[in-house]
Design a protein around this motif. Structure first.
Motif, PDB file in Angstrom:
ATOM      1  N   GLY A  11       0.850  -1.178   0.000  1.00 51.38           N
ATOM      2  CA  GLY A  11       0.000   0.000   0.000  1.00 51.38           C
ATOM      3  C   GLY A  11       0.885   1.225   0.000  1.00 51.38           C
ATOM      4  O   GLY A  11       1.804   1.336   0.819  1.00 51.38           O
ATOM      5  N   LEU A  12       0.640   2.134  -0.940  1.00 49.98           N
ATOM      6  CA  LEU A  12       1.466   3.334  -1.081  1.00 49.98           C
ATOM      7  C   LEU A  12       0.702   4.536  -0.548  1.00 49.98           C
ATOM      8  O   LEU A  12      -0.341   4.906  -1.095  1.00 49.98           O
ATOM      9  CB  LEU A  12       1.844   3.556  -2.551  1.00 49.98           C
ATOM     10  CG  LEU A  12       2.511   2.374  -3.267  1.00 49.98           C
ATOM     11  CD1 LEU A  12       2.785   2.723  -4.721  1.00 49.98           C
ATOM     12  CD2 LEU A  12       3.796   1.950  -2.550  1.00 49.98           C
ATOM     13  N   GLU A  16       9.449   7.463  -4.076  1.00 46.18           N
ATOM     14  CA  GLU A  16      10.643   7.789  -4.872  1.00 46.18           C
ATOM     15  C   GLU A  16      11.780   6.804  -4.601  1.00 46.18           C
ATOM     16  O   GLU A  16      12.443   6.319  -5.539  1.00 46.18           O
ATOM     17  CB  GLU A  16      11.095   9.215  -4.562  1.00 46.18           C
ATOM     18  CG  GLU A  16      10.139  10.285  -5.078  1.00 46.18           C
ATOM     19  CD  GLU A  16      10.508  11.679  -4.600  1.00 46.18           C
ATOM     20  OE1 GLU A  16       9.954  12.641  -5.152  1.00 46.18           O
ATOM     21  OE2 GLU A  16      11.334  11.804  -3.666  1.00 46.18           O
ATOM     22  N   LEU A  17      12.000   6.491  -3.333  1.00 41.63           N
ATOM     23  CA  LEU A  17      13.073   5.560  -2.984  1.00 41.63           C
ATOM     24  C   LEU A  17      12.728   4.138  -3.408  1.00 41.63           C
ATOM     25  O   LEU A  17      13.610   3.373  -3.826  1.00 41.63           O
ATOM     26  CB  LEU A  17      13.343   5.618  -1.481  1.00 41.63           C
ATOM     27  CG  LEU A  17      13.922   6.940  -0.969  1.00 41.63           C
ATOM     28  CD1 LEU A  17      13.920   6.990   0.554  1.00 41.63           C
ATOM     29  CD2 LEU A  17      15.342   7.141  -1.499  1.00 41.63           C
ATOM     30  N   ARG A  23      -0.864   7.736  -7.266  1.00 37.75           N
ATOM     31  CA  ARG A  23      -0.901   6.925  -8.489  1.00 37.75           C
ATOM     32  C   ARG A  23      -0.085   7.595  -9.610  1.00 37.75           C
ATOM     33  O   ARG A  23       0.728   6.946 -10.270  1.00 37.75           O
ATOM     34  CB  ARG A  23      -2.342   6.727  -8.956  1.00 37.75           C
ATOM     35  CG  ARG A  23      -2.451   5.957 -10.280  1.00 37.75           C
ATOM     36  CD  ARG A  23      -3.890   5.840 -10.738  1.00 37.75           C
ATOM     37  NE  ARG A  23      -4.667   5.087  -9.774  1.00 37.75           N
ATOM     38  CZ  ARG A  23      -4.664   3.760  -9.665  1.00 37.75           C
ATOM     39  NH1 ARG A  23      -3.896   3.044 -10.476  1.00 37.75           N
ATOM     40  NH2 ARG A  23      -5.406   3.163  -8.768  1.00 37.75           N
ATOM     41  N   ALA A  24      -0.298   8.887  -9.790  1.00 36.03           N
ATOM     42  CA  ALA A  24       0.403   9.597 -10.856  1.00 36.03           C
ATOM     43  C   ALA A  24       1.910   9.582 -10.622  1.00 36.03           C
ATOM     44  O   ALA A  24       2.703   9.375 -11.562  1.00 36.03           O
ATOM     45  CB  ALA A  24      -0.111  11.031 -10.946  1.00 36.03           C
ATOM     46  N   LEU A  25       2.332   9.791  -9.380  1.00 33.70           N
ATOM     47  CA  LEU A  25       3.757   9.783  -9.058  1.00 33.70           C
ATOM     48  C   LEU A  25       4.364   8.410  -9.317  1.00 33.70           C
ATOM     49  O   LEU A  25       5.428   8.301  -9.958  1.00 33.70           O
ATOM     50  CB  LEU A  25       3.964  10.178  -7.594  1.00 33.70           C
ATOM     51  CG  LEU A  25       5.399  10.088  -7.065  1.00 33.70           C
ATOM     52  CD1 LEU A  25       6.307  11.081  -7.786  1.00 33.70           C
ATOM     53  CD2 LEU A  25       5.430  10.335  -5.555  1.00 33.70           C
ATOM     54  N   ALA A  26       3.716   7.355  -8.834  1.00 38.47           N
ATOM     55  CA  ALA A  26       4.244   6.001  -8.994  1.00 38.47           C
ATOM     56  C   ALA A  26       4.318   5.601 -10.459  1.00 38.47           C
ATOM     57  O   ALA A  26       5.293   4.962 -10.895  1.00 38.47           O
ATOM     58  CB  ALA A  26       3.377   5.017  -8.212  1.00 38.47           C
ATOM     59  N   VAL A  53       6.826   2.480 -10.923  1.00 36.40           N
ATOM     60  CA  VAL A  53       6.459   1.474  -9.921  1.00 36.40           C
ATOM     61  C   VAL A  53       5.217   0.726 -10.412  1.00 36.40           C
ATOM     62  O   VAL A  53       4.196   1.351 -10.694  1.00 36.40           O
ATOM     63  CB  VAL A  53       6.158   2.131  -8.558  1.00 36.40           C
ATOM     64  CG1 VAL A  53       5.712   1.080  -7.552  1.00 36.40           C
ATOM     65  CG2 VAL A  53       7.379   2.881  -8.044  1.00 36.40           C
ATOM     66  N   PRO A  54       5.268  -0.601 -10.529  1.00 32.66           N
ATOM     67  CA  PRO A  54       4.107  -1.371 -10.985  1.00 32.66           C
ATOM     68  C   PRO A  54       2.931  -1.192 -10.033  1.00 32.66           C
ATOM     69  O   PRO A  54       3.094  -1.258  -8.807  1.00 32.66           O
ATOM     70  CB  PRO A  54       4.607  -2.821 -10.982  1.00 32.66           C
ATOM     71  CG  PRO A  54       6.095  -2.715 -11.068  1.00 32.66           C
ATOM     72  CD  PRO A  54       6.447  -1.469 -10.311  1.00 32.66           C
ATOM     73  N   LEU A  55       1.731  -0.991 -10.578  1.00 31.27           N
ATOM     74  CA  LEU A  55       0.551  -0.711  -9.762  1.00 31.27           C
ATOM     75  C   LEU A  55      -0.582  -1.685 -10.046  1.00 31.27           C
ATOM     76  O   LEU A  55      -0.653  -2.301 -11.109  1.00 31.27           O
ATOM     77  CB  LEU A  55       0.062   0.725 -10.011  1.00 31.27           C
ATOM     78  CG  LEU A  55       1.017   1.866  -9.670  1.00 31.27           C
ATOM     79  CD1 LEU A  55       0.376   3.201 -10.007  1.00 31.27           C
ATOM     80  CD2 LEU A  55       1.422   1.805  -8.208  1.00 31.27           C
ATOM     81  N   ALA A  56      -1.465  -1.788  -9.067  1.00 32.57           N
ATOM     82  CA  ALA A  56      -2.691  -2.570  -9.200  1.00 32.57           C
ATOM     83  C   ALA A  56      -3.765  -1.873  -8.387  1.00 32.57           C
ATOM     84  O   ALA A  56      -3.477  -0.972  -7.592  1.00 32.57           O
ATOM     85  CB  ALA A  56      -2.472  -4.003  -8.701  1.00 32.57           C
TER      86      ALA A  56
END
Length: 233
Positions: free
Chosen positions: A26-27, A38-39, A60-63, A68-71
């Motif tokens: 979870g981000l 970022e890290l 979401r936009a930053l990742a 960074v892979p998202l779901a």
């Protein structure tokens, strides 16, 4: 980078060390969680395999930008770890969250996680919650009536203070990613966070509140003397 941002990044770096390949994460949302994303992205570029579920469109936009892979939480309903910031961290790792306006998604994601780790600079660690106004997410129907009910619920939990409808920098009413409004409750002191949480949950029109109780299992705090790790008893 300012000294305050350096501390946030130190806390975020310690949290990244907890991440293992294959984890579903979870981000969080906010200035401290931004450092974590970022890290994390740097580790992903080095070969770390993870999937992130963002708690806001901002995250979401930053990742996505950083690779960074998202779901979605529907695609990954059970998460290993959520890393997020907090506006206040009190006794028992009870939190006040929602300064960034993402408290609803943040709480849903934290609840779906086996572990929630909070990262912050040491100034966020307080003896009693309430100095930071408590965000309360509400529907946009009957806000005046809902406000009165919240005030009554607050008084029943020993809390008194002004409720303010949140507005953005442009002066317009702030609207969350879910299309709701936020009332910020300047209680000053919350003597019994559990009682207040229970009273707020009973108010019709309250979607969620920023009291996170029993969710964080660890807090990573960065200060002038280094990084301190607190575990919930």
């Amino acid at each position: 980078m300012s000294p305050a941002e350096q501390l946030k990044r130190q806390a975020a770096a310690r949290a990244v060390d907890l991440v293992r390949s294959g984890m579903k994460l979870g981000l969080g949302t906010g200035s401290t969680a931004k450092h974590f994303v970022e890290l994390l992205a740097e580790r992903v570029k080095e070969g770390l395999e993870v999937v992130g579920v963002p708690t806001s469109e901002q995250t979401r936009a930053l990742a996505e930008t950083l690779g960074v892979p998202l779901a979605t939480l529907d695609e990954q309903p059970v998460l290993d770890l959520t890393v997020d910031g907090a506006d206040e961290i009190g006794p028992g790792l009870a939190l006040v969250k929602g300064g960034g306006g993402a408290l609803l998604r943040e709480k849903i994601v934290a609840t779906a996680s086996a572990q929630m780790v909070v990262i912050a600079d040491e100034s966020k660690h307080v003896a009693t919650l309430g100095t930071f106004p408590l965000p309360i997410e509400v529907v946009d129907f009957g806000v005046t009536s809902i406000r009165r009910s919240i005030e009554k619920a607050g008084k029943a939990a020993g809390c008194h203070g002004l409720l303010t409808l949140r507005r953005g920098p442009d002066g317009h009413v702030f609207v969350t990613d879910q299309g709701h409004l936020i009332l910020d409750a300047a209680f000053g002191v919350i003597p019994d966070p559990g009682l207040l949480a229970a009273r707020l949950a009973e108010v019709a029109g309250v979607v969620e509140h920023g009291l996170f109780i029993g969710l964080a299992s660890r807090a990573i705090l960065a200060g002038a003397s280094g990084v301190t790790v607190l575990d919930r008893a």
